[in-house]
Write a protein that holds these residues in place. Structure first.
Motif, PDB file in Angstrom:
ATOM      1  N   PRO A 118     120.627  80.697  23.553  1.00  0.00           N
ATOM      2  CA  PRO A 118     119.219  80.978  23.235  1.00  0.00           C
ATOM      3  C   PRO A 118     118.494  79.775  22.635  1.00  0.00           C
ATOM      4  CG  PRO A 118     120.630  82.749  22.455  1.00  0.00           C
ATOM      5  CD  PRO A 118     121.539  81.656  22.930  1.00  0.00           C
ATOM      6  N   MET A 119     119.208  78.986  21.828  1.00  0.00           N
ATOM      7  CA  MET A 119     118.563  77.811  21.225  1.00  0.00           C
ATOM      8  C   MET A 119     118.308  76.741  22.289  1.00  0.00           C
ATOM      9  SD  MET A 119     119.834  75.534  18.009  1.00  0.00           S
ATOM     10  CE  MET A 119     120.792  74.378  18.947  1.00  0.00           C
ATOM     11  N   LEU A 120     119.272  76.560  23.192  1.00  0.00           N
ATOM     12  CA  LEU A 120     119.097  75.540  24.234  1.00  0.00           C
ATOM     13  C   LEU A 120     117.958  75.913  25.190  1.00  0.00           C
ATOM     14  CD1 LEU A 120     122.887  74.878  24.850  1.00  0.00           C
ATOM     15  CD2 LEU A 120     121.235  73.171  24.073  1.00  0.00           C
ATOM     16  N   ARG A 121     117.743  77.221  25.369  1.00  0.00           N
ATOM     17  CA  ARG A 121     116.664  77.649  26.255  1.00  0.00           C
ATOM     18  C   ARG A 121     115.296  77.533  25.569  1.00  0.00           C
ATOM     19  NH1 ARG A 121     120.533  81.639  27.256  1.00  0.00           N
ATOM     20  NH2 ARG A 121     121.581  81.317  29.247  1.00  0.00           N
ATOM     21  N   LEU A 123     114.435  75.129  22.819  1.00  0.00           N
ATOM     22  CA  LEU A 123     114.798  74.094  21.846  1.00  0.00           C
ATOM     23  C   LEU A 123     113.720  73.842  20.790  1.00  0.00           C
ATOM     24  CD1 LEU A 123     116.733  71.558  24.041  1.00  0.00           C
ATOM     25  CD2 LEU A 123     117.519  72.497  21.880  1.00  0.00           C
ATOM     26  N   LYS A 124     112.450  74.000  21.204  1.00  0.00           N
ATOM     27  CA  LYS A 124     111.358  73.707  20.270  1.00  0.00           C
ATOM     28  C   LYS A 124     111.439  74.598  19.022  1.00  0.00           C
ATOM     29  CE  LYS A 124     107.342  74.357  21.977  1.00  0.00           C
ATOM     30  NZ  LYS A 124     106.180  74.284  22.886  1.00  0.00           N
ATOM     31  N   LEU A 125     111.979  75.794  19.203  1.00  0.00           N
ATOM     32  CA  LEU A 125     112.043  76.739  18.085  1.00  0.00           C
ATOM     33  C   LEU A 125     113.051  76.303  17.013  1.00  0.00           C
ATOM     34  CD1 LEU A 125     111.918  80.129  20.042  1.00  0.00           C
ATOM     35  CD2 LEU A 125     110.028  78.832  19.086  1.00  0.00           C
ATOM     36  N   ALA A 126     113.866  75.295  17.343  1.00  0.00           N
ATOM     37  CA  ALA A 126     114.862  74.819  16.373  1.00  0.00           C
ATOM     38  C   ALA A 126     114.195  74.264  15.116  1.00  0.00           C
ATOM     39  CB  ALA A 126     115.753  73.764  17.017  1.00  0.00           C
ATOM     40  N   PHE A 127     112.967  73.765  15.265  1.00  0.00           N
ATOM     41  CA  PHE A 127     112.278  73.189  14.109  1.00  0.00           C
ATOM     42  C   PHE A 127     112.057  74.221  12.999  1.00  0.00           C
ATOM     43  CE2 PHE A 127     110.821  69.926  17.194  1.00  0.00           C
ATOM     44  CZ  PHE A 127     111.336  68.828  16.520  1.00  0.00           C
ATOM     45  N   PHE A 128     111.921  75.469  13.402  1.00  0.00           N
ATOM     46  CA  PHE A 128     111.653  76.488  12.376  1.00  0.00           C
ATOM     47  C   PHE A 128     112.907  76.786  11.548  1.00  0.00           C
ATOM     48  CE2 PHE A 128     108.615  77.298  15.881  1.00  0.00           C
ATOM     49  CZ  PHE A 128     107.548  76.704  15.238  1.00  0.00           C
ATOM     50  N   GLY A 129     114.061  76.455  12.107  1.00  0.00           N
ATOM     51  CA  GLY A 129     115.299  76.540  11.338  1.00  0.00           C
ATOM     52  C   GLY A 129     115.335  75.470  10.257  1.00  0.00           C
ATOM     53  N   ILE A 374     111.598  90.113  20.960  1.00  0.00           N
ATOM     54  CA  ILE A 374     111.617  88.689  20.581  1.00  0.00           C
ATOM     55  C   ILE A 374     113.010  88.216  20.168  1.00  0.00           C
ATOM     56  CG2 ILE A 374     109.178  88.659  19.893  1.00  0.00           C
ATOM     57  CD1 ILE A 374     110.162  88.758  16.957  1.00  0.00           C
ATOM     58  N   LEU A 375     114.024  89.047  20.450  1.00  0.00           N
ATOM     59  CA  LEU A 375     115.375  88.745  19.953  1.00  0.00           C
ATOM     60  C   LEU A 375     115.864  87.351  20.360  1.00  0.00           C
ATOM     61  CD1 LEU A 375     117.803  89.934  18.391  1.00  0.00           C
ATOM     62  CD2 LEU A 375     118.731  90.629  20.579  1.00  0.00           C
ATOM     63  N   GLN A 376     115.734  87.013  21.657  1.00  0.00           N
ATOM     64  CA  GLN A 376     116.292  85.736  22.110  1.00  0.00           C
ATOM     65  C   GLN A 376     115.561  84.553  21.485  1.00  0.00           C
ATOM     66  OE1 GLN A 376     115.457  84.492  26.115  1.00  0.00           O
ATOM     67  NE2 GLN A 376     114.183  86.283  26.486  1.00  0.00           N
ATOM     68  N   TYR A 377     114.268  84.724  21.189  1.00  0.00           N
ATOM     69  CA  TYR A 377     113.514  83.639  20.556  1.00  0.00           C
ATOM     70  C   TYR A 377     113.938  83.508  19.086  1.00  0.00           C
ATOM     71  CZ  TYR A 377     110.797  84.481  24.737  1.00  0.00           C
ATOM     72  OH  TYR A 377     110.428  84.649  26.048  1.00  0.00           O
ATOM     73  N   CYS A 378     114.132  84.664  18.452  1.00  0.00           N
ATOM     74  CA  CYS A 378     114.583  84.644  17.050  1.00  0.00           C
ATOM     75  C   CYS A 378     115.961  83.994  16.947  1.00  0.00           C
ATOM     76  CB  CYS A 378     114.662  86.065  16.493  1.00  0.00           C
ATOM     77  SG  CYS A 378     113.060  86.820  16.276  1.00  0.00           S
ATOM     78  N   MET A 379     116.839  84.295  17.918  1.00  0.00           N
ATOM     79  CA  MET A 379     118.190  83.723  17.879  1.00  0.00           C
ATOM     80  C   MET A 379     118.139  82.194  17.932  1.00  0.00           C
ATOM     81  SD  MET A 379     120.625  85.837  17.416  1.00  0.00           S
ATOM     82  CE  MET A 379     122.101  85.029  17.996  1.00  0.00           C
ATOM     83  N   ALA A 380     117.119  81.657  18.631  1.00  0.00           N
ATOM     84  CA  ALA A 380     117.003  80.197  18.727  1.00  0.00           C
ATOM     85  C   ALA A 380     116.812  79.584  17.344  1.00  0.00           C
ATOM     86  CB  ALA A 380     115.840  79.822  19.641  1.00  0.00           C
ATOM     87  N   SER A 381     115.863  80.125  16.576  1.00  0.00           N
ATOM     88  CA  SER A 381     115.634  79.531  15.251  1.00  0.00           C
ATOM     89  C   SER A 381     116.739  79.961  14.280  1.00  0.00           C
ATOM     90  CB  SER A 381     114.243  79.889  14.725  1.00  0.00           C
ATOM     91  OG  SER A 381     114.212  81.167  14.196  1.00  0.00           O
ATOM     92  N   ASN A 382     117.310  81.139  14.506  1.00  0.00           N
ATOM     93  CA  ASN A 382     118.400  81.638  13.661  1.00  0.00           C
ATOM     94  C   ASN A 382     119.624  80.712  13.747  1.00  0.00           C
ATOM     95  OD1 ASN A 382     119.585  85.101  13.276  1.00  0.00           O
ATOM     96  ND2 ASN A 382     119.436  83.462  11.844  1.00  0.00           N
ATOM     97  N   ILE A 383     119.992  80.345  14.966  1.00  0.00           N
ATOM     98  CA  ILE A 383     121.161  79.479  15.159  1.00  0.00           C
ATOM     99  C   ILE A 383     120.879  78.069  14.629  1.00  0.00           C
ATOM    100  CG2 ILE A 383     122.642  78.402  16.899  1.00  0.00           C
ATOM    101  CD1 ILE A 383     122.130  81.047  18.546  1.00  0.00           C
ATOM    102  N   SER A 384     119.647  77.606  14.840  1.00  0.00           N
ATOM    103  CA  SER A 384     119.323  76.281  14.296  1.00  0.00           C
ATOM    104  C   SER A 384     119.343  76.326  12.769  1.00  0.00           C
ATOM    105  CB  SER A 384     117.973  75.798  14.815  1.00  0.00           C
ATOM    106  OG  SER A 384     116.936  76.556  14.258  1.00  0.00           O
ATOM    107  N   GLY A 385     119.095  77.506  12.200  1.00  0.00           N
ATOM    108  CA  GLY A 385     119.188  77.664  10.746  1.00  0.00           C
ATOM    109  C   GLY A 385     120.597  77.422  10.235  1.00  0.00           C
ATOM    110  N   VAL A 386     121.605  77.811  11.035  1.00  0.00           N
ATOM    111  CA  VAL A 386     123.010  77.563  10.649  1.00  0.00           C
ATOM    112  C   VAL A 386     123.231  76.049  10.531  1.00  0.00           C
ATOM    113  CG1 VAL A 386     125.428  77.878  11.302  1.00  0.00           C
ATOM    114  CG2 VAL A 386     123.768  79.658  11.822  1.00  0.00           C
TER     115      VAL A 386
END
Lengths: 402, 86
Positions: A118-121, A123-129, A374-386
């Motif tokens: 989800p994060m790779l799909r 990637l821009k959402l990683a910034f919110f992590g 919005i689950l898959q989008y949330c997972m993107a920033s969630n994983i980047s949060g790790v």
């Protein structure tokens, strides 16, 4: 009469104090939350029972301070001596926790359970992590104003990363005497994610923002690149990322490196599936038992019943709430300038609590619009949060612990 | 105390900058890997090596499921070379 006196001395009735009873009550509460309420049961049950073991008077199961195992020449007692003098829980604590061994092992298991897809799909959402790590550093300052030392304040702030192993790992290095209360606060607030995220989101978001539909946005503004071979991307990603991060923040490698290794053996597929199964199954389960019991056993009445514990409970909540708010505000700022709007709930999941934070945010979005998944989008920033919280821990350890 | 707060402020600035930089690198690295694999190692390469079903009604999904099942059961040692309907 003499025999009755000896019998009484054999029991623990004479040494039970009001402090012991308070600690039992805390242990029972943790066990109740874990067993009945199912709040992080895999951790709260071992931690709760560890608290109980440490506070059985006369059992001598509580973790002793490091001064007790230090020898006059500056060296430490060996593990056999520790086991002999202070019992098996001290043996486990000094062998597995104090050495910083278990948190990275648990991170390896977490990696083997994590899907970076989800994060790779998105990637821009990683910034919110990254934005959601603000709680860690802002509470560091607030805690110092409240009288904590910088090492203690950093350990308290890391609760805002919403990542149990990271909080434990950082505290072992920076403020080991606060390990028990910090671990309890970290896991308790992670269990309260379903309460805290909606609370902060309702305070900061408008009804219109809750209804921002990410899939519609994707249709209006489709992503520039489609991934044509996700399997290869997922295999190469942890190898390259681990190498680059190791150069920039070496102190984050014990956590992040193990996370990425666990993820790699999962993504390779059938040829390493046995390693992945071991990492996320028997190894992680064993590590969780020893971690929970040992951390619980650090909570003796002398350590836990102090004003600092109250400060940790309050400070931890503030760190958590600021981190969620940081992610939401970052999305709101982004939306001011971008055509393709993002639902600020995605920012709220920049915490590490994977996947609970994402599930909660998705449920909140669905309450406002039953078609807004919005689950898959949330997972993107969630994983980047790790990744973000492991890096934040590395920074704290380098700048404060070093 | 002032010295301590000044240190903490420095940690905040350096810490947040580092976290943003690393996650920016995550974005860059991710995009780079996606572009390279899209260019040099697309799914078509994989499909060429995939077995073909003799049965016209066998969907791509069914073929993929059979391959995945064989991989798991044989721990990666077995390979599907041909799928026929009995």
């Amino acid at each position: 009469m003499d025999i009755f006196s000896k019998l009484f001395e054999m029991t623990a009735f004479g040494i039970v104090t009001y402090k012991t009873v308070i600690m039992w009550a805390i242990a029972f509460l943790l066990l109740f939350l874990g067993i009945k309420k199912k709040y992080e049961p895999l951790l709260l049950v071992p931690i709760g029972f560890g608290v109980l073991l440490a506070n059985f008077p006369g059992a001598d199961m509580g973790i002793v301070a490091a001064e007790n195992i230090e020898l006059p020449d500056g060296h430490y007692k060996n593990l056999f001596e520790i086991a002999h003098d202070y019992g098996i829980l001290n043996y486990l604590y000094y062998a597995l926790i104090k050495t910083g061994f278990l948190p990275p092992i648990i991170f390896m298991g977490v990696g083997a359970l994590t899907d970076f897809g989800p994060m790779l799909r998105n990637l821009k959402l990683a910034f919110f992590g990254a934005a959601a790590q603000i709680g860690i550093f802002s509470v560091l300052i607030v805690s110092m104003l409240l009288g904590f030392t910088i090492n203690e304040a950093a350990s308290l702030g890391i609760i805002g990363g919403a990542d149990g192993p990271t909080a434990i790992y950082t505290t072992i290095i920076l403020a080991p005497h606060l390990l028990g209360p910090i671990a309890i606060a970290a896991y308790s607030y992670m269990a309260l994610v379903p309460v805290i995220i909606p609370l902060v989101a309702n305070l900061l978001m408008t009804k219109k923002e809750f209804k921002i539909n990410m899939k519609q946005m994707d249709k209006l503004y489709p992503p520039k690149h489609q991934i044509k071979n996700i399997k290869t991307v997922k295999i190469v990603f942890p190898i390259v990322l681990g190498t680059v991060v190791a150069i920039f923040v070496p102190s984050s490698v014990p956590l992040l490196g193990m996370l990425l290794f666990g993820n790699l053996v999962k993504e390779i597929g059938s040829s390493t599936s046995r390693l992945a199964e071991a990492a996320n199954g028997p190894i992680m389960n064993t590590a969780t038992i020893f971690l929970g019991l040992s951390v619980g056993a650090t909570m003796t009445s002398e350590v836990f019943l102090s004003p600092k514990t109250l400060g940790i409970v309050v400070g931890g909540f503030i760190a958590f709430a600021i981190s969620i708010a940081g992610g939401i505000v970052a999305v709101k700022v982004y939306n001011l300038f971008a055509k393709k709007k993002i639902n600020p709930l995605v920012g709220a999941t920049g915490l590490s609590a994977v996947p609970m934070a994402s599930r909660v945010a998705n449920e909140v979005a669905l309450k406002h619009d039953s078609n807004n998944h919005i689950l898959q989008y949330c997972m993107a920033s969630n994983i980047s949060g790790v990744i973000g919280s492991a890096v934040a821990a590395g920074v704290l350890i380098s700048l404060i612990g070093g | 105390m002032e010295q301590g707060l000044s240190n903490a402020l420095n940690v905040l600035i350096v810490g947040m900058a580092t976290v943003f930089m690393i996650l920016w690198l995550v974005v860059i690295i991710g995009n780079l890997i996606i572009r390279v694999t899209n260019k040099y190692w697309t799914d078509e390469d994989l499909k060429k090596s995939a077995p073909k079903s003799n049965h016209p009604s066998a969907s791509k999904g069914a073929v993929a499921a059979i391959i995945a099942a064989v991989e798991i059961v044989t721990n990666g040692r077995g390979k599907v070379t041909k799928i026929t309907k009995q």
